[in-house]
Design a protein around this motif. Structure first.
Motif, PDB file in Angstrom:
ATOM      1  N   GLU A 184       0.841  -1.202   0.000  1.00  0.00           N
ATOM      2  CA  GLU A 184       0.000   0.000   0.000  1.00  0.00           C
ATOM      3  C   GLU A 184       0.878   1.255   0.000  1.00  0.00           C
ATOM      4  N   GLN A 185       0.629   2.158  -0.938  1.00  0.00           N
ATOM      5  CA  GLN A 185       1.356   3.428  -1.075  1.00  0.00           C
ATOM      6  C   GLN A 185       2.825   3.228  -1.464  1.00  0.00           C
ATOM      7  N   VAL A 186       3.173   2.046  -1.938  1.00  0.00           N
ATOM      8  CA  VAL A 186       4.547   1.759  -2.333  1.00  0.00           C
ATOM      9  C   VAL A 186       4.709   1.961  -3.832  1.00  0.00           C
ATOM     10  N   ASP A 187       5.808   2.573  -4.247  1.00  0.00           N
ATOM     11  CA  ASP A 187       6.156   2.687  -5.655  1.00  0.00           C
ATOM     12  C   ASP A 187       6.580   1.303  -6.144  1.00  0.00           C
ATOM     13  N   LEU A 188       5.878   0.758  -7.126  1.00  0.00           N
ATOM     14  CA  LEU A 188       6.104  -0.616  -7.553  1.00  0.00           C
ATOM     15  C   LEU A 188       7.235  -0.769  -8.562  1.00  0.00           C
ATOM     16  N   GLU A 189       7.880   0.310  -8.928  1.00  0.00           N
ATOM     17  CA  GLU A 189       8.855   0.251 -10.026  1.00  0.00           C
ATOM     18  C   GLU A 189      10.026  -0.690  -9.729  1.00  0.00           C
ATOM     19  N   ASN A 190      10.546  -0.662  -8.529  1.00  0.00           N
ATOM     20  CA  ASN A 190      11.711  -1.474  -8.197  1.00  0.00           C
ATOM     21  C   ASN A 190      11.387  -2.538  -7.150  1.00  0.00           C
ATOM     22  N   ILE A 191      10.213  -3.147  -7.317  1.00  0.00           N
ATOM     23  CA  ILE A 191       9.773  -4.224  -6.431  1.00  0.00           C
ATOM     24  C   ILE A 191       9.719  -5.530  -7.217  1.00  0.00           C
ATOM     25  N   VAL A 192      10.262  -6.587  -6.648  1.00  0.00           N
ATOM     26  CA  VAL A 192      10.106  -7.941  -7.174  1.00  0.00           C
ATOM     27  C   VAL A 192       9.488  -8.779  -6.061  1.00  0.00           C
ATOM     28  N   ILE A 193       8.551  -9.655  -6.425  1.00  0.00           N
ATOM     29  CA  ILE A 193       7.874 -10.506  -5.447  1.00  0.00           C
ATOM     30  C   ILE A 193       8.515 -11.902  -5.444  1.00  0.00           C
ATOM     31  N   ALA A 194       8.764 -12.424  -4.251  1.00  0.00           N
ATOM     32  CA  ALA A 194       9.230 -13.808  -4.114  1.00  0.00           C
ATOM     33  C   ALA A 194       8.141 -14.616  -3.412  1.00  0.00           C
ATOM     34  N   TYR A 195       7.691 -15.685  -4.052  1.00  0.00           N
ATOM     35  CA  TYR A 195       6.696 -16.555  -3.430  1.00  0.00           C
ATOM     36  C   TYR A 195       7.401 -17.654  -2.650  1.00  0.00           C
ATOM     37  N   GLU A 196       7.184 -17.667  -1.330  1.00  0.00           N
ATOM     38  CA  GLU A 196       7.741 -18.692  -0.447  1.00  0.00           C
ATOM     39  C   GLU A 196       6.618 -19.589   0.069  1.00  0.00           C
ATOM     40  N   PRO A 197       6.498 -20.791  -0.435  1.00  0.00           N
ATOM     41  CA  PRO A 197       5.487 -21.709   0.108  1.00  0.00           C
ATOM     42  C   PRO A 197       5.966 -22.245   1.448  1.00  0.00           C
ATOM     43  N   VAL A 198       5.653 -21.541   2.520  1.00  0.00           N
ATOM     44  CA  VAL A 198       6.187 -21.883   3.841  1.00  0.00           C
ATOM     45  C   VAL A 198       5.827 -23.320   4.218  1.00  0.00           C
ATOM     46  N   TRP A 199       4.659 -23.762   3.780  1.00  0.00           N
ATOM     47  CA  TRP A 199       4.184 -25.108   4.089  1.00  0.00           C
ATOM     48  C   TRP A 199       5.066 -26.209   3.487  1.00  0.00           C
ATOM     49  N   ALA A 200       5.888 -25.840   2.512  1.00  0.00           N
ATOM     50  CA  ALA A 200       6.685 -26.843   1.809  1.00  0.00           C
ATOM     51  C   ALA A 200       8.178 -26.697   2.048  1.00  0.00           C
ATOM     52  N   ILE A 201       8.575 -25.773   2.907  1.00  0.00           N
ATOM     53  CA  ILE A 201       9.999 -25.500   3.115  1.00  0.00           C
ATOM     54  C   ILE A 201      10.485 -26.182   4.383  1.00  0.00           C
ATOM     55  N   GLY A 202      11.566 -26.932   4.257  1.00  0.00           N
ATOM     56  CA  GLY A 202      12.146 -27.596   5.420  1.00  0.00           C
ATOM     57  C   GLY A 202      12.357 -29.080   5.184  1.00  0.00           C
ATOM     58  N   PRO A 203      13.190 -29.715   5.999  1.00  0.00           N
ATOM     59  CA  PRO A 203      13.483 -31.142   5.840  1.00  0.00           C
ATOM     60  C   PRO A 203      12.228 -31.996   5.936  1.00  0.00           C
ATOM     61  N   GLY A 204      12.108 -32.944   5.026  1.00  0.00           N
ATOM     62  CA  GLY A 204      11.009 -33.889   5.068  1.00  0.00           C
ATOM     63  C   GLY A 204       9.705 -33.393   4.476  1.00  0.00           C
ATOM     64  N   LYS A 205       9.672 -32.150   4.024  1.00  0.00           N
ATOM     65  CA  LYS A 205       8.438 -31.593   3.457  1.00  0.00           C
ATOM     66  C   LYS A 205       8.433 -31.756   1.934  1.00  0.00           C
TER      67      LYS A 205
END
Length: 281
Positions: A184-205
């Protein structure tokens, strides 16, 4: 444009203290990494010119990394988040004990920062939990202040979002809230989004399938069509080739490069992961 980001976390800690550092003594760690990757990245960029590399260092190693980096266009030097306030002319002169401000990083040569990484989100949620707060939407508002502070200092931002296993059923609403409140209210010009599936990160997942990642990336781009989106769940040799085939994915975030045996970060494998992803684009 393709984006290959590298988050070095606290990989500088020696194994005798419980870390994974097998590269060099900590006082030479930043220099060692820069020297190890520069020639290799230069070769990659000659083959794949439409790619932006960013490496996020722990704060202690930024000065040595910047000193060793002879070509600032080869990769962007990054830091791991910034504080939500900063120095200003006729304002706060620097009373930010224990905090890493964006201006302090920019003057050292940093050009980008990673904000909202799942480890940062978990830390902020933990603090709120200690106060008896269970509505964690305010975490996104705090992260927005960090983004605004970073942009005020001229830094590019990798903004991380993702849902936990408990949130998986309502992942669209979770990601939408993280995006809308965080940007919100952020200039999007120099923004990149990283999707982190937290549910799938870590040993055994079980990691998400390419089709699951593609579904999420498409959803994010329906909300913010101008933003590039990368996979933040860990780009590695096992998944770089398949993820590269997702047409609307713009890159990935690498951390550990060796996940079995002598685990840790290894420059040769970092470059191999990037090469594999770019080769399959």
């Amino acid at each position: 444009m393709n984006h290959i980001h590298l988050n070095l976390k606290r990989f500088d800690i020696l194994k005798q203290y419980g870390g994974v550092n097998d590269l060099s003594h900590p006082d030479e760690w930043g220099t060692t990494i820069v020297k190890a990757v520069c020639d290799r990245l230069d070769s990659l960029k000659s083959v794949y010119p439409d790619v932006e590399f960013t490496i996020y260092f722990p704060e202690a190693h930024i000065i040595s990394a910047a000193s060793a980096l002879e070509d600032e266009e080869l990769f962007h030097l990054g830091c791991q988040s910034v504080y939500r306030a900063d120095t200003a002319i006729d304002g706060n002169f620097g009373a930010f004990t224990s905090h890493r401000t964006a201006n302090s990083m920019r003057q050292l040569g940093v050009r980008a920062t990673i904000i909202g990484h799942l480890e940062e989100r978990l830390d902020k949620k933990g603090i709120l939990s200690q106060a008896g707060i269970t509505d964690f939407s305010s975490v996104n508002c705090i992260l927005r202040e960090e983004i605004l502070a970073a942009q005020e200092a001229g830094l590019k931002v990798l903004y991380c979002i993702g849902e936990t296993l408990e949130e998986r059923e309502n992942w669209q609403e979770v990601l939408k809230t993280q995006l809308q409140l965080g940007l919100e209210q952020v200039d999007l010009e120099n923004i990149v989004i990283a999707y982190e599936p937290v549910w799938a990160i870590g040993p055994g997942k079980t990691p998400p399938t390419s089709s699951q990642v593609e579904e999420v990336v498409s959803y994010i781009k329906t909300l913010y069509p101008t933003l590039d989106v990368i996979y933040g769940g860990g780009l590695k040799l096992d998944n770089a080739g398949s993820l590269a085939k997702i047409p609307n994915l713009d890159g990935g975030l690498i951390a550990l490069t060796r996940f079995t045996g002598d685990i840790g970060f290894y420059p040769d494998e970092y470059v191999a992961i990037a090469d594999l992803f770019l080769k399959e684009r």
